[in-house]
Design an enzyme around this catalytic site. Structure first.
Site, PDB file in Angstrom:
ATOM      1  N   SER A  62     -34.631  33.350 -68.985  1.00  0.00           N
ATOM      2  CA  SER A  62     -33.498  33.109 -68.689  1.00  0.00           C
ATOM      3  C   SER A  62     -31.753  34.024 -68.993  1.00  0.00           C
ATOM      4  CB  SER A  62     -33.568  32.034 -69.731  1.00  0.00           C
ATOM      5  OG  SER A  62     -34.284  31.368 -69.075  1.00  0.00           O
ATOM      6  N   LYS A  65     -29.477  33.998 -66.684  1.00  0.00           N
ATOM      7  CA  LYS A  65     -28.124  33.067 -66.496  1.00  0.00           C
ATOM      8  C   LYS A  65     -26.729  33.671 -67.143  1.00  0.00           C
ATOM      9  CE  LYS A  65     -31.571  29.362 -67.632  1.00  0.00           C
ATOM     10  NZ  LYS A  65     -32.842  28.367 -68.393  1.00  0.00           N
ATOM     11  N   SER A 117     -30.347  27.544 -73.075  1.00  0.00           N
ATOM     12  CA  SER A 117     -31.083  27.682 -71.989  1.00  0.00           C
ATOM     13  C   SER A 117     -31.089  26.652 -70.939  1.00  0.00           C
ATOM     14  CB  SER A 117     -32.282  28.352 -72.394  1.00  0.00           C
ATOM     15  OG  SER A 117     -32.696  29.623 -71.025  1.00  0.00           O
ATOM     16  N   LYS A 226     -28.039  36.234 -75.077  1.00  0.00           N
ATOM     17  CA  LYS A 226     -28.818  35.408 -74.280  1.00  0.00           C
ATOM     18  C   LYS A 226     -30.451  35.655 -74.066  1.00  0.00           C
ATOM     19  CE  LYS A 226     -30.176  31.624 -71.851  1.00  0.00           C
ATOM     20  NZ  LYS A 226     -31.089  31.605 -72.447  1.00  0.00           N
TER      21      LYS A 226
END
Length: 386
Positions: A62, A65, A117, A226
């Site tokens: 993720s 992203k 997320s 992140k």
């Protein structure tokens, strides 16, 4: 950086070799991380302070992203409303639990994407910004190429393990984060601990808390980042941190103890490296030539993170065009009259153009220079700028 004049090699060039020596607090230290791939990068200069397998291609989960978020922000559509499609609804993995047909602001989707997320948010964003999922993936790869992510390929906006053709490296993800952090909106969203968003289908609002525990609990200097995880990629993590105006980026791929990995890397850099102004903006002193004395300047300063030992190994070489007779008419003097090249232990680490004219900022004394160790001026070659 190239000089804007053809035949420069035939010109008479003035070289000033400036050697800097001065004390600064620094201690060498070692660090060992659990991650298979890791990197610690200085955000301002891009210097890599620590790395292991940093250029090895891996699944990234993720942290994908980050690219999705910056493309949404740069689209200029953050205030527009997005209608959640059937494709976005029920996307597997981590989710905001959006409903099909629900209407939600693109800005709120980006917050949900980064803090929680949301894979459904990633699909909704891609369809809005790219016109379609495939269109958005094309944009992701175009942006990756544009900013120098040479070992990266995206096949989706969320990072799920639905294809082998979705990968990056720790280095490339640091490059992406460095790029994204230049955007104030991205930096704000990345560093938000909690966000509340209206819910068009219920009586209650969405409240999303950031999954980045380094930001919310574990490390006071963390400014954003992140998280990521899939069964194949394992734990992936990108974070940023700032202490004493020193901005850093850390990336780990397949890091079972990633929180501590990042803290270790940050503590190493904050202890051993100090951002050091090597070339200040403003007028350049010590010019012997009457044409240049008091008239040449650096527009943008050059700073670099250095250890105490490294500060003894820095030098700056300035090359200047030979003044021409025609320059008696100052209107004929080029705007750029030279270049400053900065070296660390013989390796070039940066350049700055040298401009002719009046600087907006007065010359500042070198921040870490107690005195010139050596000022050497020499004339090389003979030529005329025709």
């Amino acid at each position: 950086m190239r000089f804007p004049y053809k035949g420069l090699s035939s010109l008479c060039i003035v070289i000033l070799l400036l050697s800097f020596m001065a004390p600064v607090q620094s201690v060498k230290a070692n660090v060992s991380v659990s991650a298979h791939s890791a990197i610690l990068m200085d955000e301002d200069s891009g210097r890599v302070i620590y790395e292991v397998n940093a250029h090895e291609k891996n699944r990234i989960a993720s942290i994908t992203k980050i690219m999705t978020a910056i493309l949404a922000i740069e689209s200029g559509q953050m205030d527009e409303t997005v209608k959640v499609s059937s494709n976005a609804f029920g996307t597997e993995g981590s989710s905001l639990y959006l409903k099909e047909g629900e209407r939600i602001k693109l800005e709120d989707l980006v917050y949900g994407l980064m803090l929680r997320s949301g894979n459904d948010a990633a699909i909704a964003i891609s369809e809005k910004v790219g016109g379609s999922l495939d269109g958005f993936v094309w944009m992701m790869n175009q942006k990756a190429e544009e900013i120098g992510m040479k070992n990266t390929h995206f096949s989706n906006p969320h990072g799920l393990d639905n294809t082998k053709n979705h990968y990056s490296t720790a280095y490339d993800m640091a490059i992406l984060t460095r790029y994204a952090m230049q955007n104030e909106t991205y930096a704000k969203i990345s560093g938000t601990k909690e966000h509340r968003a209206p819910n068009s289908t219920e009586q209650w609002d969405y409240v999303w808390k950031n999954k980045n525990r380094l930001l919310t609990q574990l490390y006071e200097y963390c400014t954003g980042g992140k998280t990521g995880y899939t069964k194949l990629a394992k734990r992936t993590l990108v974070t940023t941190a700032t202490k004493n105006e020193h901005d850093l980026i850390a990336v780990t791929l397949n890091g079972p103890d990633d929180w501590n990995d990042h803290i270790q890397m940050y503590e190493l850099a904050f202890k051993d490296y100090k951002p050091t102004e090597i070339l200040p903006e403003g007028m350049v002193e010590n010019m012997e030539n009457k044409m240049y004395k008091g008239h040449v300047y650096i527009k943008n300063d050059f700073s670099y993170p250095l250890t105490k030992e490294e500060r003894k190994l820095v030098n700056v070489k300035m090359k200047l065009l030979k003044p021409q007779k025609a320059w008696k008419d100052k209107r004929k003097i080029p705007e750029v009259v030279g270049r400053a090249s900065i070296y660390l232990d013989g390796k070039k680490i940066g350049t700055r153009s040298i401009f002719y004219g009046e600087s907006k900022e007065s010359f500042k004394q070198q921040s870490f220079q107690s005195s010139w160790a050596e000022v050497f001026e020499a004339v090389l070659g003979i030529g005329r700028n025709g």
